[in-house]
Motif scaffolding. Structure first.
Motif, mmCIF file in Angstrom:
data_model
loop_
_atom_site.group_PDB
_atom_site.id
_atom_site.type_symbol
_atom_site.label_atom_id
_atom_site.label_comp_id
_atom_site.label_asym_id
_atom_site.label_seq_id
_atom_site.Cartn_x
_atom_site.Cartn_y
_atom_site.Cartn_z
ATOM 1 N N ALA A 1 0.841 -1.138 0.009
ATOM 2 C CA ALA A 1 0.111 0.059 0.008
ATOM 3 C C ALA A 1 1.019 1.413 0.083
ATOM 4 O O ALA A 1 0.801 2.272 -0.866
ATOM 5 N N GLY A 2 1.901 1.231 0.812
ATOM 6 C CA GLY A 2 2.745 2.365 0.967
ATOM 7 C C GLY A 2 3.714 2.562 -0.228
ATOM 8 O O GLY A 2 3.629 3.682 -0.675
ATOM 9 N N VAL A 3 4.003 1.382 -0.736
ATOM 10 C CA VAL A 3 5.057 1.643 -1.851
ATOM 11 C C VAL A 3 4.325 2.148 -3.278
ATOM 12 O O VAL A 3 4.647 2.754 -3.907
ATOM 13 N N THR A 4 3.085 1.488 -3.390
ATOM 14 C CA THR A 4 2.079 2.030 -4.330
ATOM 15 C C THR A 4 1.812 3.612 -4.180
ATOM 16 O O THR A 4 1.894 4.383 -5.380
ATOM 17 N N ALA A 5 1.508 4.041 -3.093
ATOM 18 C CA ALA A 5 1.172 5.437 -3.000
ATOM 19 C C ALA A 5 2.390 6.141 -3.371
ATOM 20 O O ALA A 5 2.320 7.087 -4.234
ATOM 21 N N ALA A 6 3.556 5.954 -3.005
ATOM 22 C CA ALA A 6 4.847 6.687 -2.959
ATOM 23 C C ALA A 6 5.028 6.853 -4.602
ATOM 24 O O ALA A 6 5.561 7.730 -4.931
ATOM 25 N N ARG A 7 4.792 5.461 -5.391
ATOM 26 C CA ARG A 7 5.216 5.315 -6.631
ATOM 27 C C ARG A 7 4.340 6.393 -7.598
ATOM 28 O O ARG A 7 4.557 7.270 -8.494
ATOM 29 N N GLU A 8 2.912 6.330 -7.187
ATOM 30 C CA GLU A 8 1.679 7.236 -7.799
ATOM 31 C C GLU A 8 2.213 8.848 -7.690
ATOM 32 O O GLU A 8 2.110 9.510 -8.352
ATOM 33 N N LEU A 9 2.593 9.042 -6.159
ATOM 34 C CA LEU A 9 3.140 10.316 -5.946
ATOM 35 C C LEU A 9 4.402 11.002 -6.741
ATOM 36 O O LEU A 9 4.306 12.013 -7.381
ATOM 37 N N ARG A 10 5.203 9.941 -6.950
ATOM 38 C CA ARG A 10 6.388 10.194 -7.677
ATOM 39 C C ARG A 10 6.088 10.678 -8.966
ATOM 40 O O ARG A 10 6.432 11.456 -9.952
ATOM 41 N N ARG A 11 5.218 9.533 -9.647
ATOM 42 C CA ARG A 11 4.675 9.852 -11.182
ATOM 43 C C ARG A 11 4.080 10.963 -11.436
ATOM 44 O O ARG A 11 4.144 11.564 -12.784
ATOM 45 N N ASN A 12 3.537 11.803 -10.234
ATOM 46 C CA ASN A 12 2.855 12.979 -10.552
ATOM 47 C C ASN A 12 3.727 14.276 -10.099
ATOM 48 O O ASN A 12 3.119 15.158 -9.741
ATOM 49 N N GLY A 13 4.822 13.953 -9.864
ATOM 50 C CA GLY A 13 5.980 15.109 -9.616
ATOM 51 C C GLY A 13 6.292 15.416 -8.163
ATOM 52 O O GLY A 13 6.821 16.291 -8.073
ATOM 53 N N LEU A 14 5.553 14.702 -7.330
ATOM 54 C CA LEU A 14 5.992 14.760 -5.938
ATOM 55 C C LEU A 14 7.153 13.987 -5.561
ATOM 56 O O LEU A 14 7.417 12.981 -5.962
ATOM 57 N N ARG A 15 7.767 14.472 -4.195
ATOM 58 C CA ARG A 15 9.175 13.964 -3.700
ATOM 59 C C ARG A 15 8.374 13.204 -2.440
ATOM 60 O O ARG A 15 8.318 13.794 -1.460
ATOM 61 N N PRO A 16 8.528 11.794 -2.589
ATOM 62 C CA PRO A 16 7.959 10.951 -1.205
ATOM 63 C C PRO A 16 9.196 10.618 -0.390
ATOM 64 O O PRO A 16 10.217 10.206 -1.062
ATOM 65 N N LEU A 17 8.968 10.696 0.625
ATOM 66 C CA LEU A 17 9.724 10.122 1.670
ATOM 67 C C LEU A 17 9.093 8.752 2.474
ATOM 68 O O LEU A 17 7.846 8.881 2.617
ATOM 69 N N VAL A 18 9.674 7.692 2.299
ATOM 70 C CA VAL A 18 9.175 6.609 2.973
ATOM 71 C C VAL A 18 9.718 6.180 4.283
ATOM 72 O O VAL A 18 10.844 5.868 4.199
#
Length: 476
Positions: free
Chosen positions: A63-80
């Motif tokens: 769940a978390g990795v999917t969210a991080a990937r989608e956020l990155r694909r939309n130009g955001l910088r995720p920290l996990v």
């Protein structure tokens, strides 16, 4: 689905990874080995309050990795931030008897819309387990051996009536609320209440409760609607219902999630259990057990529901969230055990009996040079998943000659970052708090297979919830 692998053990190396450029920081006491070949170690100390990220994702399961990937694909910088020394959450690839095994979630099917799409995208290799040579089911006294065709054919006849009417109350299985007028009264029903309404003879009842009760963590605990939705998602068909556990990954779920994480190009902090999440209305501040704080505009809380109340939220979570965590969603005493077995019975399937201490169903997977591999589930609080003698004594209910050469298991109920195994909702949770807890609270969104609308309890449900949480952040 742990006692021989507890938080703090060495990280399991990823089996495979794709992509490049992922920034990986492993902040253990002394820098540990890199998780995957694409990661780049960075040993610089973190500041007292770290920024530089748009979103903090708490939890590195699917769940978390999917969210991080989608956020990155939309130009955001995720920290996990991940509490353990590995990624994967309630999936967990390990080595046992010279083979890769799954101590947690393991299976995939073409009927899993989100997970199957990802498997095809990442070209993940799949395989199936070997069929058993013989199957043991309850008899008037003890157990009786059947050919697999005879035993599972009889099981299909007994299980199918439990779900009579489900085509009407779950006509669109991925939308369990399509006929909420029919589902709502049924959602108060436990699984055992439905089974008892069939007035089965004692042995037949033992077949049904043994088959369905183990998955529910106890048929008096779990709801009818959880199992009935899985049945509907399997096209209201026993063969498809049972084959949903037939396809596993050649290189393990670890390789799959590592490929997704590489795509996310996210900073990852392992060994970083979160203790406090503050939302002051303009940003989110997240504090780890070590006292390190991170700040971002939003956060995705991607940990199991059973863990929510182990984190301090400021302001506190609404009652629907706190109450659901207190009730528990995932089976709180769930355990998964792998066995290396030597037996003159060959590959044997053994049907568990609900309420009997020890192992539940024992399911063979493959032959080895000496014996074969099998796995079992249990919700018995007294079962020690590291105790070979105790597990062998339980196994000999079915096969007195069986010798357990080795065991490896995971006690998910005693895992502090899971506090339970697979998802199985309790009566009233589907039509009660589910839709509420799928919604954001301020700058926080929630992602876990426990709150999926479709295949809750499966990797597909985790991916579904991760996609939804990422969308909520992007829509804010």
């Amino acid at each position: 689905m742990s006692p021989d692998t507890r938080p703090g053990d060495p990280a399991i190396p990823a089996v495979a990874a794709t992509g490049a450029g992922r920034r990986t920081v492993l902040k253990a006491a002394g820098l540990t080995a890199l998780l995957g070949a694409t990661g780049v170690s960075r040993a610089a100390a973190e500041p007292a309050e770290a920024g530089g990220h748009d979103v903090i994702v708490i939890g590195a399961g699917f769940a978390g990795v999917t969210a991080a990937r989608e956020l990155r694909r939309n130009g955001l910088r995720p920290l996990v931030l991940e509490a353990q020394d590995r990624i994967g959450g309630r999936t967990y690839t390990a080595e046992f008897a010279g083979e890769k095994v799954e101590l947690g979630g393991a299976w995939f099917d073409e009927g899993h819309p989100h997970a199957w799409k990802e498997l095809l995208h990442y070209n993940v290799q799949r395989t199936t387990d070997e069929a058993p040579d013989v199957a043991f089911f309850p008899a008037e006294e003890g157990y009786r051996a059947y050919t697999p065709a005879e035993g599972f054919g009889r099981l299909a006849e007994l299980v199918t009536p439990v779900f009579d009417g489900s085509e009407q109350y779950f006509p669109r299985p991925l939308d369990p609320f399509a006929r909420e007028d029919l589902v709502r009264p049924l959602d108060r029903t436990t699984l055992i209440e439905r089974i008892d309404a069939l007035n089965l003879p004692p042995v037949d009842r033992a077949w049904v409760t043994g088959n369905l009760g183990g998955l529910s963590g106890g048929s008096a605990r779990g709801s009818l609607t959880q199992m009935a939705q899985w049945w509907a998602l399997s096209d209201w068909n026993y063969d498809k219902f049972s084959s949903a556990t037939s396809s596993r990954l050649v290189h393990g779920t670890a390789a799959f999630i590592e490929a997704m994480l590489a795509d996310a190009d996210a900073d990852l902090r392992l060994n970083s259990p979160v203790t406090r999440i503050e939302d002051n209305g303009s940003h989110v501040r997240v504090t780890t057990r070590r006292g390190t704080t991170y700040r971002a505009a939003a956060a995705v809380v991607a940990v199991p529901v059973n863990v929510w109340n182990r984190i301090t939220f400021a302001p506190g979570l609404p009652q629907a969230y706190r109450g659901l965590a207190d009730e528990t969603v995932a089976v709180p005493s769930a355990k998964k055990i792998w066995l290396h077995i030597r037996s003159d019975k060959g590959l044997f399937y053994a049907a568990g009996a609900e309420g009997v201490p020890g192992l539940g169903d024992v399911i063979p997977t493959q032959r080895l040079g000496d014996g074969h591999l099998a796995f079992a589930f249990s919700a018995d609080p007294a079962l020690d998943v590291t105790n070979r003698e105790q597990i062998q004594a339980s196994l000999r209910r079915w096969a007195p000659d069986a010798e357990v050469l080795a065991v490896r298991g995971h006690d998910w109920g005693n895992d502090p970052y899971a506090r339970g195994g697979w998802t199985y909702k309790r009566p009233g949770q589907l039509t009660g708090p589910l839709r509420t807890v799928q919604r954001p609270v301020g700058r926080l969104s929630f992602a876990t297979s426990d709150i999926a609308t479709g295949w809750s309890g499966w990797v597909d449900g985790a991916i579904e919830s991760g996609l939804r949480a990422a969308g909520q952040v992007l829509d804010r």
